[in-house]
Design a protein around this motif. Structure first.
Motif, PDB file in Angstrom:
ATOM      1  N   ARG A  34       0.803  -1.217   0.000  1.00 16.70           N
ATOM      2  CA  ARG A  34       0.000   0.000   0.000  1.00 16.70           C
ATOM      3  C   ARG A  34       0.843   1.277   0.000  1.00 16.70           C
ATOM      4  NH1 ARG A  34      -3.935  -2.097   4.755  1.00 16.70           N
ATOM      5  NH2 ARG A  34      -1.890  -2.758   5.487  1.00 16.70           N
ATOM      6  N   PRO A  80      -5.048   2.683  -0.667  1.00 20.22           N
ATOM      7  CA  PRO A  80      -4.137   3.532  -1.448  1.00 20.22           C
ATOM      8  C   PRO A  80      -4.817   4.618  -2.270  1.00 20.22           C
ATOM      9  CG  PRO A  80      -3.420   1.265  -1.551  1.00 20.22           C
ATOM     10  CD  PRO A  80      -4.748   1.250  -0.856  1.00 20.22           C
ATOM     11  N   PHE A 121      -2.576   4.154   5.478  1.00 18.21           N
ATOM     12  CA  PHE A 121      -2.557   3.784   4.063  1.00 18.21           C
ATOM     13  C   PHE A 121      -3.489   2.593   3.816  1.00 18.21           C
ATOM     14  CE2 PHE A 121       1.344   6.152   4.491  1.00 18.21           C
ATOM     15  CZ  PHE A 121       1.474   6.809   3.273  1.00 18.21           C
ATOM     16  N   ALA A 161      -5.658   7.334   0.035  1.00 18.89           N
ATOM     17  CA  ALA A 161      -4.431   7.984   0.496  1.00 18.89           C
ATOM     18  C   ALA A 161      -3.886   8.942  -0.557  1.00 18.89           C
ATOM     19  CB  ALA A 161      -3.381   6.935   0.861  1.00 18.89           C
ATOM     20  N   VAL A 162      -3.968   8.547  -1.817  1.00 18.06           N
ATOM     21  CA  VAL A 162      -3.511   9.416  -2.902  1.00 18.06           C
ATOM     22  C   VAL A 162      -4.372  10.669  -2.978  1.00 18.06           C
ATOM     23  CG1 VAL A 162      -3.354   9.638  -5.415  1.00 18.06           C
ATOM     24  CG2 VAL A 162      -2.446   7.610  -4.295  1.00 18.06           C
ATOM     25  N   THR A 190       1.165   3.860  -3.196  1.00 14.49           N
ATOM     26  CA  THR A 190       0.686   5.228  -2.991  1.00 14.49           C
ATOM     27  C   THR A 190       1.754   6.249  -3.352  1.00 14.49           C
ATOM     28  OG1 THR A 190      -0.810   4.529  -1.218  1.00 14.49           O
ATOM     29  CG2 THR A 190      -0.222   6.855  -1.301  1.00 14.49           C
TER      30      THR A 190
END
Length: 279
Positions: A11, A130, A127, A133-134, A15
């Protein structure tokens, strides 16, 4: 543009790879995973890079992210060295919250013989997903430490993807990470305990989750606005120790381990309440 390889396409690796690619910070070179499926999934997510499943088939990069579990740092790093995948002058960094760049050398002494720039960058966030998170990485605090040469490259790179960077002392990395464990991992465990207590009292699971989440979100919002000292509420804050004593006994009767957990929070909360009353 410097090229960037990811060792371990979980992850965190996925990311950061996608963020660096999207913001045109680094050229994503190679994506190493022990399974072809894992490296191909990383390629699909990041949009750049060459999937690789054998370290001997990699090309040394300007920057290498070691994105593997802490317990495998030594073996994976030694494998990179044995495969001549760490070129002199290049940067090797990891994102462990508990390990420092110095720990990396302690775990793999052969690194000391190479002319590498070592660092660690710990994003203080979850995370778990992902893609999420991005999308909301901007504003993430990233704690960094390492060689000046490595930080000269990594600090601007992380700032370009929206991070707020802070330099920490590698000697205190483990204690620093304990703060993250309390704020994240143990918070999840604590809320799971709260939900279990609600359910044991007869509340339906979905409603119990909603109740715990509402209280937690309100508390976090109050901490953000007021600070921990003034965000504290409840019987200890009010000085209602008879309720606390009776409640501790009730929780212990229900579940001995969780009774111990409740008891463990009494003194720290009393100290916080005292700080509040002393204003």
């Amino acid at each position: 543009m410097l090229n960037f390889s990811v060792i371990g396409t979980g992850r965190v690796g996925k990311t950061l790879g996608r963020l660096f690619a999207q913001h045109k910070v680094f050229a994503i070179s190679q994506l190493f995973s022990t399974s072809l499926e894992g490296s191909q999934r990383a390629l699909a997510f990041i949009g750049q890079g060459q999937p690789v499943t054998e370290l001997t088939k990699m090309v040394p990069a300007d920057i290498t992210l070691l994105s593997v579990p802490d317990d495998t740092f030594a073996s994976v790093t030694q494998s990179l060295i044995d495969a001549n995948q760490l070129k002199p002058g290049s940067i090797l960094f990891h994102c462990s919250g508990a390990k420092s760049s110095r720990d990396l050398v302690s775990l793999c002494p052969a690194l000391a013989q190479l002319s590498l720039q070592l660092a660690s960058v710990h994003p203080v966030r979850s995370f778990a997903e992902p893609a999420l998170a991005v999308s909301d990485f901007s504003g993430t605090i990233c704690s960094v430490e390492g060689s000046p040469q490595a930080l000269d490259v990594l600090i601007p790179a992380f700032q370009k993807i929206g991070a707020e960077t802070v330099i920490i002392n590698p000697e205190h990395k483990l204690l620093y990470h304990a703060g993250s464990v309390f704020a994240s991992n143990y918070l999840v465990s604590l809320l799971d305990t709260a939900i279990a207590a609600y359910c044991a009292a007869g509340i339906a699971p979905d409603l119990a989750k909603k109740m715990a989440q509402s209280l937690a979100q309100n508390s976090l919002a109050n901490i953000s606005t007021l600070g921990t000292r003034d965000a504290l509420t409840g019987p200890i804050k009010r000085g209602d120790l008879a309720t606390v004593t009776a409640q501790a006994a009730q929780v212990a009767a229900w579940n001995t381990e969780l009774g111990d957990l409740y008891q463990a929070f009494i003194k720290p909360t009393m100290h916080l309440a005292k700080r509040t009353s002393e204003r």
